[in-house]
Design a protein around this motif. Structure first.
Motif, PDB file in Angstrom:
ATOM      1  N   GLY A   1       0.808  -1.209   0.000  1.00 58.36           N
ATOM      2  CA  GLY A   1       0.000   0.000   0.000  1.00 58.36           C
ATOM      3  C   GLY A   1       0.835   1.250   0.000  1.00 58.36           C
TER       4      GLY A   1
ATOM      5  N   SER B   1      -1.144   4.380   0.404  1.00 62.51           N
ATOM      6  CA  SER B   1      -2.079   5.403   0.883  1.00 62.51           C
ATOM      7  C   SER B   1      -1.596   5.987   2.202  1.00 62.51           C
TER       8      SER B   1
ATOM      9  N   ALA C   1      -3.290   6.477   4.818  1.00 63.82           N
ATOM     10  CA  ALA C   1      -3.888   5.739   5.935  1.00 63.82           C
ATOM     11  C   ALA C   1      -3.047   4.532   6.319  1.00 63.82           C
ATOM     12  N   ILE C   2      -2.614   3.764   5.328  1.00 63.23           N
ATOM     13  CA  ILE C   2      -1.852   2.552   5.632  1.00 63.23           C
ATOM     14  C   ILE C   2      -0.433   2.907   6.057  1.00 63.23           C
TER      15      ILE C   2
ATOM     16  N   THR D   1      -9.414  -6.673   7.053  1.00 70.04           N
ATOM     17  CA  THR D   1      -8.508  -5.526   6.925  1.00 70.04           C
ATOM     18  C   THR D   1      -7.044  -5.893   7.115  1.00 70.04           C
TER      19      THR D   1
ATOM     20  N   GLN E   1     -11.014   3.423   2.616  1.00 68.43           N
ATOM     21  CA  GLN E   1     -10.318   4.622   3.085  1.00 68.43           C
ATOM     22  C   GLN E   1      -8.839   4.606   2.718  1.00 68.43           C
ATOM     23  N   ARG E   2      -8.439   3.664   1.881  1.00 66.86           N
ATOM     24  CA  ARG E   2      -7.035   3.547   1.463  1.00 66.86           C
ATOM     25  C   ARG E   2      -6.924   3.960  -0.011  1.00 66.86           C
TER      26      ARG E   2
ATOM     27  N   ASP F   1      -4.883   2.189  -3.066  1.00 71.97           N
ATOM     28  CA  ASP F   1      -4.333   0.872  -2.729  1.00 71.97           C
ATOM     29  C   ASP F   1      -5.071  -0.276  -3.394  1.00 71.97           C
TER      30      ASP F   1
END
Length: 519
Positions: A179, A181, A183-184, A209, A350-351, A354
């Motif tokens: 990923g 992003s 977030a990640i 997740t 929310q990624r 990704d």
């Protein structure tokens, strides 16, 4: 067996098989066949375990049994577990079990059920010990070859041994997390910090997740990385079975307990133990688990001897533990013990960006496993990127595999996806309440619009509906997350939605352990 020439002849035949260039399971089968030709045995086999403690290769001696339907007996499995855990040889009345070691660590076992007890028992022990040593060297050779295989040329006509491309991951040696992003990346930064300590970690997030992947990352980045990583899913296990799995049991502790068995805490000694679905254990067992977490000691089921272990415990759940504590379903003292460092994993919707990276990795894995050469058309990536995937990474993986399996050409087009043919079964589980009739699948929405009702993922709600904030069954934590998503993760906007002050929202975020996602 007393003659040195005989032992040398056996060793020569087995070594010749072990050091051939065939796949490891075939090499081990050939070695076992050679051993069966020289020794009289009732049964025999080789078990090699994978990195996560599960049997990866099981090879049987050629006997009258049907190889395809055979499995280890309870006694054999328990005895092998003990040998692998301790690294010590087991000598039974009619059986020998020798550890197979790589770099002095037991990764499996060679076991023999003898047909009779002869006078040359010591000679046979020494011979089998040498054979187990040779098997360990063979396994080590294959591991080293696998590590270097990415630089070797692949045979003509074969799909190359594909690993994620360097740009797909930013996380060094942890190549199973993909990923780019924000977030990640934020979650991984926290993971790296936590890994350097021995603090208990609670991984939280919707189903699919990647909680187990991050548990493995914490272990791999810690000082315990060379010790065992052991996992157990606590869901759907009775209290007695769960106690036996975690703490082990003594012979005769319950019906079927024919031998002493080490539990997961013993197997993970010095390393890391992942307890998945921790929110599903009974209140009675919670008290027993609390003791070992606090004191580092326990007794096997049916035993009286107190055992001490040094284990780092990582727990994972998609359940609303705070609500469970308030309802009296989960002990508050255990909650505070396991929730030292909470890490909340972001859902796939929310990624940003990704989904396409993960889809490509899953497709490459499919190609490798099935000797195929599929690729995505740009329109296919566009379809995937617009999907909310309420089942998260696991659902995306299933989607890619299903589509590749049924694709009519090597280039997967948008029309190949089940959702484009009104055949997506997953879409039936996730409905859009804005539809009125509940017929709108979340798969057709912008990923940012959808939020799951709580960490349990039992209901899907959408931020576009004001009724969502007061939907029945939502906890305070659920409403807070929904408000934050609707407000673009701006606390002031979420406060207006909830009728609270930004300060109150900030306090609630800290109380529930919710990380703010930067847009």
């Amino acid at each position: 067996m007393n003659e040195p020439e005989t032992r040398l002849h056996i060793l020569y035949d087995i070594s010749k098989e072990l050091f051939s260039s065939f796949p490891l399971d075939n090499v081990l089968k050939a070695a076992m066949n050679a051993l069966a030709e020289h020794l009289l045995m009732r049964d025999a086999g080789i078990v090699i375990y994978g990195d996560e403690g599960e049997p990866r290769i099981t090879v049987w001696a050629p006997t009258a049994h049907d190889v395809h339907s055979r499995s280890l007996t309870i006694e054999q499995a328990h005895a092998i577990d003990r040998v692998v855990a301790s690294g010590e040889t087991h000598f039974g009345k009619k059986s020998f079990i020798f550890p197979v070691k790589v770099n002095r660590k037991a990764i499996g076992a060679l076991w023999i059920d003898r047909a009779y007890i002869g006078d040359a028992e010591e000679d046979q022990k020494n011979l089998l010990k040498m054979i187990a040593y040779l098997i360990g060297l063979t396994c080590q050779r294959y591991r080293c070859r696998d590590d270097a295989s990415v630089t070797e040329e692949q045979p003509a006509g074969r799909v190359p041994n594909i690993k994620p491309k360097p740009h797909l991951t930013q996380f060094g040696k942890v190549d199973w997390i993909v990923g780019e992003s924000p977030a990640i990346k934020k979650v991984f930064e926290t993971t790296e910090i936590v890994a350097a300590t021995n603090s208990s970690v609670l991984l939280r997030g919707e189903t699919g997740t990647g909680k187990e992947c991050f548990a493995k990352a914490i272990h791999a980045l810690s000082i315990r990385k060379n010790k065992p990583f052991v996992k157990l899913n606590c869901a759907a296990l009775s209290e007695t079975v769960l106690e036996s799995e975690l703490f082990g049991h003594e012979k005769g502790a319950f019906t079927g307990a024919l031998l002493q068995r080490a539990g997961r805490f013993e197997l993970a000694n010095g390393g890391t133990l992942l307890l998945d679905e921790i929110g599903e254990i009974s209140p009675t067992f919670q008290a027993k688990l609390l003791r070992v977490l606090q004191e580092g000691e326990f007794e096997r089921l049916g035993g009286t001897k107190t055992l001490k272990v040094d284990v780092r415990v990582i727990c994972a759940t998609n359940k609303d533990l705070e609500g469970a504590v308030l309802r009296g379903e989960f002990r508050a003292d255990l909650y505070y013990r396991i929730n030292v460092v909470p890490i909340i994993l972001p859902p796939l919707r929310q990624r940003d960006g990704d989904i396409s990276l993960l889809a490509q990795v899953f497709l490459e894995q499919f190609n490798k496993s099935n000797d195929r050469n599929f690729d995505f058309a740009p329109s296919a990536i566009d379809i995937l990127s617009k999907c909310a995937f309420p089942g998260n990474v696991r659902e995306l993986d299933n989607c890619v595999q299903r589509t590749a399996t049924l694709a009519s050409s090597n280039t997967i087009a948008s029309s190949d996806f089940a959702c484009q043919q009104d055949q997506c079964s997953s879409a039936l589980l996730w409905k859009d309440p804005r539809d009125g009739n509940g017929n709108g699948p979340v798969h057709s929405l912008n990923p940012r619009d959808a939020t799951l009702g709580g960490l349990g993922g039992n209901a899907v709600t959408l931020s576009g509906s004001a009724a969502t904030m007061e939907a029945p069954g939502l906890t305070e934590r659920d409403r807070l997350i929904n408000a934050m998503v609707k407000g673009g993760w701006v606390q002031a906007k979420a406060a207006r939605i909830l009728g609270k002050t930004p300060r109150q929202v900030g306090y609630a975020l800290r109380r529930f352990g919710i990380d703010v996602i930067k847009e």
